[in-house]
Design an enzyme around this catalytic site. Structure first.
Site, PDB file in Angstrom:
ATOM      1  CG  ASP A 199      -0.256   6.991   4.132  1.00  0.00           C
ATOM      2  OD1 ASP A 199      -0.944   7.888   3.609  1.00  0.00           O
ATOM      3  OD2 ASP A 199      -0.104   6.879   5.361  1.00  0.00           O
TER       4      ASP A 199
ATOM      5  CB  CYS B 230     -10.720  24.693  11.696  1.00  0.00           C
ATOM      6  SG  CYS B 230      -9.472  25.479  10.648  1.00  0.00           S
TER       7      CYS B 230
ATOM      8  CD  GLU C  85      11.040  18.388  13.493  1.00  0.00           C
ATOM      9  OE1 GLU C  85      10.667  17.547  14.321  1.00  0.00           O
ATOM     10  OE2 GLU C  85      11.984  19.180  13.699  1.00  0.00           O
TER      11      GLU C  85
ATOM     12  CB  VAL D  46      -0.921   0.030   1.247  1.00  0.00           C
ATOM     13  CG1 VAL D  46      -1.873   1.218   1.179  1.00  0.00           C
ATOM     14  CG2 VAL D  46      -1.695  -1.265   1.372  1.00  0.00           C
TER      15      VAL D  46
ATOM     16  CB  ILE E 245       6.570  17.453   1.584  1.00  0.00           C
ATOM     17  CG1 ILE E 245       5.127  17.773   2.001  1.00  0.00           C
ATOM     18  CG2 ILE E 245       6.561  16.909   0.175  1.00  0.00           C
ATOM     19  CD1 ILE E 245       4.965  18.706   3.098  1.00  0.00           C
TER      20      ILE E 245
ATOM     21  N   GLY F 293       1.271  11.308   1.733  1.00  0.00           N
ATOM     22  CA  GLY F 293       1.083  12.248   2.836  1.00  0.00           C
ATOM     23  C   GLY F 293       0.915  11.493   4.135  1.00  0.00           C
ATOM     24  CB  CYS F 294       2.844   8.640   5.427  1.00  0.00           C
ATOM     25  SG  CYS F 294       4.533   9.252   5.650  1.00  0.00           S
ATOM     26  N   GLY F 295       2.143  11.606   7.073  1.00  0.00           N
ATOM     27  CA  GLY F 295       2.227  12.212   8.399  1.00  0.00           C
ATOM     28  C   GLY F 295       3.260  11.534   9.273  1.00  0.00           C
TER      29      GLY F 295
END
Length: 390
Positions: free
Chosen positions: A180, A361, A208, A178, A205, A182-184
């Site tokens: 992912d 938000c 950290e 799989v 991207i 933008g895997c954080g």
């Protein structure tokens, strides 16, 4: 109902001519449409501490409203409800577009603000603020996307529900590879590998995020890369993207879908989890763009439809935007609870900025001004039909 006007602040009387009185009257009239009383005693009322806030709000719109709050020019006990009430009556449309918003729109038309050369800006500006901030604010897996609150009593369960829902929606099986996007900090990658015995490649991207994700997924069949999605040229059984599409930009929606299409095997499924806008636009909120997510933008149904139309089959479209209100309020509670330890690393203006971000938000989702979509796409259609899961 408009209350009797309060006496003018001494600074207001010192302003030239009737400018301050007129600005104050206009702000008061606008707020009254939303049931918000200027300097009232309801928790959602706006209490102005510096009269310069009035012309700043009228001339700069959402940017002036947010920055005036950051500067301590006005207060509100319940910011989330203030924004909820303002958006429900479309107050933002009653204030003229600021120069920053006009320039942002022009800039977005002339240039690709989310090009490969600029792709890492949001990572450096937002996601690299410090892992301690997000560890204090998020759940234990550090899942920085909307939780799924059906049958959940707390944030931890809501995020577990969401991760499991994603796995079930794509029909994840042991050994599946799989991607992912933008895997954080690796929450989905860790969950899919540990719970479903999948192999996961996660890209981000943010340096950290990548460093911590590698630690969290140590010992699991997970690879975390610092990589732009446009550089992907390999095949996966399934692809997911949770909360990253908001950074893609309208000029790149088509390219993004083409990249996913070329990387997905023929019988695989792609799940896109993204905040969505009710109307098509070419820019994000001016305050959010400057202070939280630079160069971002929320897709509309029409924009997504145009991007996926040539090659994809729409299998499922699930909206649970109201759950983001609950998620943001849980994040805010965590942030407040841990502020004493965070205060050593962030100043008071950052505190006000972050509070404003989370609560406004939440109010926007509560007003149903923005949505949260999970979309499942296939290349040629699931042979016997796709079974929607909730």
């Amino acid at each position: 109902m408009v209350q009797n006007k309060l006496p003018l602040h001494p600074d207001e009387m010192a302003m030239p001519g009737t400018e301050c009185v007129q600005a104050r009257d206009k702000v008061e009239h606008l707020l009254d449409r939303a049931g918000i009383v200027l300097n009232g005693n309801q928790p959602w009322d706006m209490c102005v501490l510096d009269p310069r806030a009035y012309p700043r709000i009228l001339s700069q719109g959402s940017l002036g409203l947010g920055e005036a709050y950051m500067d301590g020019w006005w207060e509100c006990e319940q910011l989330d409800e203030f924004i909820h009430r303002a958006l429900r009556v479309n107050l933002e449309a009653k204030i003229r577009v600021s120069w920053h918003e006009a320039w942002q729109l022009t800039r977005g038309l002339l240039a690709n603000l989310q090009s490969k050369a600029r792709a890492y800006m949001v990572g450096e500006h937002h996601y690299d603020l410090g892992n301690q901030l997000y560890q204090c604010m998020l759940d234990t897996r550090m899942t920085y996307t909307c939780g799924y609150w059906r049958n959940a009593a707390d944030l931890e369960q809501a995020q577990t529900n969401k991760l499991d829902l994603v796995c079930r929606k794509i029909g994840l099986q042991p050994g599946d590879r799989v991607l992912d996007i933008g895997c954080g900090w690796g929450s989905f990658a860790e969950y899919a590998a540990r719970t479903y015995a999948a192999e996961v490649v996660g890209i981000t991207i943010s340096r950290e995020q990548a460093e911590l994700a590698r630690v969290r997924c140590s010992g699991l069949p997970v690879e975390i890369r610092l990589q732009d999605y446009r550089d992907l040229h390999e095949t996966f059984d399934h692809i997911v993207s949770l909360g990253m599409f908001e950074h893609v930009g309208w000029k790149n929606y088509r390219t993004y879908m083409q990249v996913v299409h070329r990387c997905l095997r023929d019988k695989g499924l792609f799940l896109l989890h993204s905040i969505g806008a009710n109307q098509s636009g070419l820019r994000s909120d001016a305050w959010i763009d400057r202070h939280i997510f630079p160069n971002g933008g929320l897709p509309s149904i029409a924009q997504l439809g145009k991007a996926i139309e040539p090659e994809w089959v729409m299998e499922d479209w699930h909206n649970f935007g109201a759950d983001y209100d609950l998620t943001l309020m849980a994040w805010y509670a965590n942030f407040e609870r841990h502020w004493a330890e965070l205060a050593a690393h962030y100043d008071e203006r950052f505190y006000r900025m972050w509070r404003y971000y989370l609560l406004t938000c939440a109010g926007a989702f509560r007003a149903r001004n923005i949505q949260l979509w999970q979309i499942v796409l296939s290349k040629g259609g699931v042979a016997d039909g796709y079974r929607s899961l909730r």
